[in-house]
Design a protein around this motif. Sequence first.
Motif, PDB file in Angstrom:
ATOM      1  N   ALA A   1       0.806  -1.217   0.000  1.00  0.00           N
ATOM      2  CA  ALA A   1       0.000   0.000   0.000  1.00  0.00           C
ATOM      3  C   ALA A   1       0.844   1.275   0.000  1.00  0.00           C
ATOM      4  O   ALA A   1       0.301   2.376  -0.006  1.00  0.00           O
ATOM      5  CB  ALA A   1      -0.941  -0.002   1.213  1.00  0.00           C
TER       6      ALA A   1
ATOM      7  N   VAL B   1      -2.086  -6.354   1.309  1.00  0.00           N
ATOM      8  CA  VAL B   1      -2.642  -5.146   1.914  1.00  0.00           C
ATOM      9  C   VAL B   1      -2.368  -4.019   0.925  1.00  0.00           C
ATOM     10  O   VAL B   1      -1.238  -3.563   0.776  1.00  0.00           O
ATOM     11  CB  VAL B   1      -2.030  -4.862   3.297  1.00  0.00           C
ATOM     12  CG1 VAL B   1      -2.672  -3.603   3.888  1.00  0.00           C
ATOM     13  CG2 VAL B   1      -2.228  -6.045   4.223  1.00  0.00           C
TER      14      VAL B   1
ATOM     15  N   LEU C   1      -0.395   4.756   6.710  1.00  0.00           N
ATOM     16  CA  LEU C   1       0.020   5.178   8.051  1.00  0.00           C
ATOM     17  C   LEU C   1       1.208   4.369   8.576  1.00  0.00           C
ATOM     18  O   LEU C   1       1.509   4.412   9.758  1.00  0.00           O
ATOM     19  CB  LEU C   1      -1.167   5.069   9.015  1.00  0.00           C
ATOM     20  CG  LEU C   1      -2.370   5.967   8.686  1.00  0.00           C
ATOM     21  CD1 LEU C   1      -3.491   5.769   9.705  1.00  0.00           C
ATOM     22  CD2 LEU C   1      -1.958   7.440   8.634  1.00  0.00           C
ATOM     23  N   GLY C   2       1.837   3.610   7.691  1.00  0.00           N
ATOM     24  CA  GLY C   2       3.041   2.891   8.085  1.00  0.00           C
ATOM     25  C   GLY C   2       2.913   1.385   7.913  1.00  0.00           C
ATOM     26  O   GLY C   2       1.807   0.850   7.793  1.00  0.00           O
TER      27      GLY C   2
ATOM     28  N   ALA D   1      -0.222  -1.264   8.121  1.00  0.00           N
ATOM     29  CA  ALA D   1      -0.581  -2.144   6.991  1.00  0.00           C
ATOM     30  C   ALA D   1      -0.737  -3.586   7.474  1.00  0.00           C
ATOM     31  O   ALA D   1      -1.737  -4.255   7.170  1.00  0.00           O
ATOM     32  CB  ALA D   1       0.477  -2.049   5.899  1.00  0.00           C
TER      33      ALA D   1
HETATM   34  P1  UTP Z   1       8.566   2.055   1.950  1.00  0.00           P
HETATM   35  O1  UTP Z   1       9.244   2.554   3.159  1.00  0.00           O
HETATM   36  O2  UTP Z   1       9.424   1.587   0.839  1.00  0.00           O
HETATM   37  O3  UTP Z   1       7.558   3.177   1.451  1.00  0.00           O
HETATM   38  O4  UTP Z   1       7.595   0.885   2.407  1.00  0.00           O
HETATM   39  P2  UTP Z   1       6.858   3.343   0.057  1.00  0.00           P
HETATM   40  O5  UTP Z   1       5.749   4.306   0.226  1.00  0.00           O
HETATM   41  O6  UTP Z   1       6.482   2.001  -0.517  1.00  0.00           O
HETATM   42  O7  UTP Z   1       7.987   3.957  -0.895  1.00  0.00           O
HETATM   43  P3  UTP Z   1       8.683   5.416  -0.888  1.00  0.00           P
HETATM   44  O8  UTP Z   1       9.565   5.452   0.332  1.00  0.00           O
HETATM   45  O9  UTP Z   1       7.613   6.471  -0.884  1.00  0.00           O
HETATM   46  O10 UTP Z   1       9.477   5.416  -2.169  1.00  0.00           O
HETATM   47  C1  UTP Z   1       8.083  -0.410   2.711  1.00  0.00           C
HETATM   48  C2  UTP Z   1       6.973  -1.419   2.447  1.00  0.00           C
HETATM   49  O11 UTP Z   1       5.854  -1.158   3.283  1.00  0.00           O
HETATM   50  C3  UTP Z   1       4.679  -0.965   2.522  1.00  0.00           C
HETATM   51  C4  UTP Z   1       5.180  -0.579   1.133  1.00  0.00           C
HETATM   52  O12 UTP Z   1       4.209  -0.904   0.147  1.00  0.00           O
HETATM   53  C5  UTP Z   1       6.457  -1.389   1.014  1.00  0.00           C
HETATM   54  O13 UTP Z   1       6.188  -2.744   0.660  1.00  0.00           O
HETATM   55  N1  UTP Z   1       3.859   0.089   3.172  1.00  0.00           N
HETATM   56  C6  UTP Z   1       4.456   1.187   3.688  1.00  0.00           C
HETATM   57  C7  UTP Z   1       2.495  -0.080   3.269  1.00  0.00           C
HETATM   58  O14 UTP Z   1       1.919  -1.081   2.791  1.00  0.00           O
HETATM   59  N2  UTP Z   1       1.768   0.886   3.910  1.00  0.00           N
HETATM   60  C8  UTP Z   1       2.342   1.996   4.434  1.00  0.00           C
HETATM   61  O15 UTP Z   1       1.611   2.824   5.016  1.00  0.00           O
HETATM   62  C9  UTP Z   1       3.717   2.155   4.317  1.00  0.00           C
END
Ligand code: UTP
Length: 295
Positions: free
Chosen positions: A12, A56, A109-110, A114
């Motif tokens: 997500a 998710v 939200l992190g 998720a």
């Molecule tokens: P990242 O820290 O790489 O963030 O998330 P991001 O949004 O995917 O990428 P950037 O930093 O903006 O380029 C690590 C993992 O956690 C998932 C992401 O999809 C990725 O697999 N994640 C992160 C979520 O599913 N939800 C969130 O709110 C944050």
Amino acid sequence: MTHIRKAVFPVAGMGTRFLPATKSVPKEMITLVDRPLIQYAVDEARDAGVEEFIFVSAAGKGALEDYFDTAAALETRLQAAGKTEALAALDCTRMAEGALTLLRQSQPLGLGHAVRQARKLIGDEAFAVILPDDVIKSEKGALAQMVEVHRELGGHMVATMDVPRSDISKYGVLDVASEQGRVSRALGLIEKPRADLAPSTKAVIGRYILDRSIFDQLDNLGPGAGGELQLTDAINADVSTVGVHGFTFDGQRFDCGSVQGYVQATTAFAMDRADLQSEYAAFLNEKRQPFRLVA
Ligand code: UTP
């Protein structure tokens, strides 16, 4: 028989480091050689014995659903044209009936937030979490390696990798109590510490095996580093109860959430393909001189 039947794939995130591509293409659909990142993640989970796949997801990520759905028109056309090899290339995208569930994270939200979305689907068993943008190239799948060791240890287990101290503040980091071979027992975990305050250089990589207790910890936590609900903080809250181990997998990890990691992975995976390597190696060798950096 594996004891880890379910895996959660948090997909997500916004993928801002991959803009503009991720304006309309989910990061997990970006292609490494000829398959999207999510395919590598699902293959690794299957290899570890996972049977239920929980994505998710978020708005704008519909391509992920379509990818694992049947493409009836395409398949009919390939069949009619006798393109059996092309048809066989779709086999890895087929999911058993009911094996794939998609959940929505309404706001990014992190990672902890998720994972929390999957509570009801996980029920009462230990489960895996795989971040598809961490691609691990290895003989035996990294998750399968972890599952084997987790069977003996239980509790929470995180994949770990030693990184240079100058890079450590990009990661969740283990405070190591003791180490034996590839396994380290954790005294604690901290998300994105300052380099001079990091308790070790053992970084957490995107593979986890978690006890269901994680959901209670996630419920009790507030936002952590970056204002996000951090999975690392929830795991840390369980060190003295269910216990936490780090496992240094055998393999090479590529951060395909970053452009640098992604282009390196493209070369590494292409060079590993029997049908591509000789021509690609010749191309790289021929181009080596012009690749010198311009000051
Ligand atoms: P990242 O820290 O790489 O963030 O998330 P991001 O949004 O995917 O990428 P950037 O930093 O903006 O380029 C690590 C993992 O956690 C998932 C992401 O999809 C990725 O697999 N994640 C992160 C979520 O599913 N939800 C969130 O709110 C944050």
